[in-house]
Design an enzyme around this catalytic site. Structure first.
Site, PDB file in Angstrom:
ATOM      1  N   ARG A  46       0.822  -1.224   0.000  1.00  0.00           N
ATOM      2  CA  ARG A  46       0.000   0.000   0.000  1.00  0.00           C
ATOM      3  C   ARG A  46       0.853   1.270   0.000  1.00  0.00           C
ATOM      4  O   ARG A  46       0.393   2.314  -0.467  1.00  0.00           O
ATOM      5  CB  ARG A  46      -0.938  -0.005   1.208  1.00  0.00           C
ATOM      6  CG  ARG A  46      -2.174  -0.844   0.962  1.00  0.00           C
ATOM      7  CD  ARG A  46      -3.121  -0.778   2.120  1.00  0.00           C
ATOM      8  NE  ARG A  46      -4.433  -1.263   1.746  1.00  0.00           N
ATOM      9  CZ  ARG A  46      -5.379  -1.582   2.627  1.00  0.00           C
ATOM     10  NH1 ARG A  46      -5.146  -1.458   3.915  1.00  0.00           N
ATOM     11  NH2 ARG A  46      -6.537  -2.010   2.212  1.00  0.00           N
TER      12      ARG A  46
ATOM     13  N   LYS B 214     -15.493 -15.445   6.192  1.00  0.00           N
ATOM     14  CA  LYS B 214     -16.912 -15.309   6.546  1.00  0.00           C
ATOM     15  C   LYS B 214     -17.834 -15.107   5.347  1.00  0.00           C
ATOM     16  O   LYS B 214     -17.601 -14.214   4.527  1.00  0.00           O
ATOM     17  CB  LYS B 214     -17.077 -14.116   7.476  1.00  0.00           C
ATOM     18  CG  LYS B 214     -16.546 -14.362   8.864  1.00  0.00           C
ATOM     19  CD  LYS B 214     -16.909 -13.192   9.705  1.00  0.00           C
ATOM     20  CE  LYS B 214     -16.726 -13.454  11.170  1.00  0.00           C
ATOM     21  NZ  LYS B 214     -16.979 -12.225  11.932  1.00  0.00           N
TER      22      LYS B 214
ATOM     23  N   GLY C  24      -7.085  -6.919   0.748  1.00  0.00           N
ATOM     24  CA  GLY C  24      -5.758  -6.912   1.357  1.00  0.00           C
ATOM     25  C   GLY C  24      -5.181  -8.307   1.545  1.00  0.00           C
ATOM     26  O   GLY C  24      -4.003  -8.539   1.264  1.00  0.00           O
TER      27      GLY C  24
ATOM     28  N   GLY D 164     -12.527  -4.012   1.752  1.00  0.00           N
ATOM     29  CA  GLY D 164     -13.946  -3.676   1.771  1.00  0.00           C
ATOM     30  C   GLY D 164     -14.308  -2.712   0.645  1.00  0.00           C
ATOM     31  O   GLY D 164     -15.380  -2.824   0.039  1.00  0.00           O
TER      32      GLY D 164
HETATM   33  C1  3PG Z   1      -8.669  -1.697   4.784  1.00  0.00           C
HETATM   34  O1  3PG Z   1      -7.692  -2.257   5.306  1.00  0.00           O
HETATM   35  O2  3PG Z   1      -9.573  -2.317   4.188  1.00  0.00           O
HETATM   36  C2  3PG Z   1      -8.711  -0.205   4.790  1.00  0.00           C
HETATM   37  O3  3PG Z   1      -7.498   0.343   5.191  1.00  0.00           O
HETATM   38  C3  3PG Z   1      -9.866   0.290   5.618  1.00  0.00           C
HETATM   39  O4  3PG Z   1      -9.654  -0.048   6.959  1.00  0.00           O
HETATM   40  P1  3PG Z   1     -10.905  -0.153   7.963  1.00  0.00           P
HETATM   41  O5  3PG Z   1     -11.697  -1.369   7.546  1.00  0.00           O
HETATM   42  O6  3PG Z   1     -10.319  -0.262   9.344  1.00  0.00           O
HETATM   43  O7  3PG Z   1     -11.730   1.104   7.776  1.00  0.00           O
END
Ligand code: 3PG
Length: 394
Positions: free
Chosen positions: A36, A201, A351, A375
């Site tokens: 990242r 999940k 990720g 997400g």
């Molecule tokens: C992730 O790792 O998907 C992003 O950095 C967002 O992180 P978060 O789900 O803690 O908001």
């Protein structure tokens, strides 16, 4: 970003929201995957070259709105400096005295990184006024705002959603590329379109499965979530990961899927969740009661590879097994390799899958695109309005 660069950024303070939420080793605090950080270099490099005073902000982990040393961005500042080839100034706080002094001291072409945004309650607050007050403080550090934090565009947070309302705002190179690529999948992807989903999940993936089912030709399901589907098919899954309350939903999805959903036919079942646990490959409909599935088996990998072979578009999200443990990494490796062998346009999202590609030593360049969004990429494909993108379109 090109619009902003064309205006000229020399001597101007530019606030960049990046997603530098990288995994850290719990014991040593070292960065275990800098993907990242590398992903924002094109944007930061262009701003540095243009002579901007670059103020970078990001979150790391999920601290609870107050400073918490284990989530400090300090190690990220060091790595970012190495990759940029010039030191990055690090502010000990996000909008306090240290940050102000750091920003004021910036020379043209220099970069500063502020401490973790989530050390401040205002960043993630549901209260518009509280978020707005924090956004005011952040916005004071820039004359323009660049959003290059694709991984965070699905969050209605101050730095993502409220700051762009206060400053001239543009998308950075990473955000632009992610939206172009994922937009291609969300629009009219070339067919056959095969999606591979894994991860632990079903409940996290339900919305994306619903959104993808009508679009895809095949949906291959592995990882921890496959056991809830296997249970829905009437199989016993031993002590494997199971979301009992999702079994009925999975049964319903299978009924509606027109045969598009493909599940494992064999799994690697172990007697404990441990790297050295005794394990065997067993039929997916015959998992012994005292064992838990930690990977998909070789026959499943071959079946998934065959389903992928003629694909023209592939989206992969989520590991097929516990790839961090070598004994249970073969499924993820096998599927990843099968994806790279297709002629398809291939996109890796999430990720964990991106980290798996790198941890297994696979060649990143053999994938069409590796999304930095977890997400965010899923919500994009679900067709949701993402606050960070909406704020830029304004
Ligand atoms: C992730 O790792 O998907 C992003 O950095 C967002 O992180 P978060 O789900 O803690 O908001």
């Amino acid at each position: 970003l090109d619009d902003l660069l064309a205006e000229g950024v020399s001597g101007r303070r530019v606030l960049v929201r990046a997603d530098l939420n990288v995994p850290l080793d719990k014991q040593t605090g070292q960065i275990t995957d800098d993907g990242r950080i590398r992903a924002v270099l094109p944007t930061l490099g262009a701003l540095v070259q243009g002579g901007a005073k670059v103020v970078v902000c990001s979150h790391l982990g999920r601290p609870k709105g107050a400073p918490d040393p284990q989530y400090s961005l300090r190690p990220v500042a060091g790595r970012l400096g190495e990759l940029l080839g010039a030191p990055v100034q690090f502010a000990e706080d996000t909008v306090g005295d240290s940050a102000r002094a750091c920003v004021e001291a910036l020379a043209d072409g220099q970069v500063a990184l502020l401490e973790n945004l989530r050390f401040n309650k205002g960043e993630t607050s549901k209260d518009d006024a509280e978020r707005g007050a924090f956004a005011d403080q952040l916005a004071a550090f820039g004359e323009a705002y660049v959003d290059d934090a694709f991984g965070a565009v699905h969050r209605k947070h101050a730095s993502v959603y409220d700051v762009p309302a206060r400053l001239p705002h543009v998308a950075g190179r990473l955000v632009l590329r992610e939206v172009e690529v994922l937009g291609r999948l969300a629009g009219e992807p070339e067919r056959p379109y095969v999606v591979v989903l894994g991860g632990s999940k079903v409940s996290d993936k339900l919305a994306v499965i619903e959104a993808l089912l009508p679009k895809v030709d095949r949906l291959l399901i592995g990882g921890g979530m496959c056991f809830t589907f296997l249970k829905a098919q009437g199989h016993e899954v031993g002590t494997s990961l199971l979301e009992e309350e999702m079994v009925e939903t999975c049964r319903n999805l299978l009924e509606r899927s027109e045969g598009k959903i493909m599940l494992p036919v064999d799994v690697v079942a172990a007697d404990a969740f441990a790297p050295d646990a005794a394990h065997d490959t067993v039929r997916a409909d015959g998992i012994p009661s005292h064992r838990l599935g930690l990977d998909i088996g070789p026959e499943t990998v071959a079946g998934f590879a065959a389903a992928l072979s003629g694909a023209k578009t592939v989206f992969w999200n989520g590991p097929m097994g516990v790839f961090e443990m070598p004994a249970f990494a073969n499924g993820t490796r096998g599927v990843a390799e099968a994806i790279t062998k297709t002629d398809a346009f291939t996109v890796v999202g999430g990720g964990d899958s991106a980290a798996a590609v790198r941890a297994l030593g696979l060649d990143e360049s053999s994938f069409g695109h590796i999304s930095t969004g977890g997400g965010a990429s899923l919500e994009y494909l679900e067709g949701k309005t993402l606050p960070g993108i909406a704020a830029l379109e304004d």
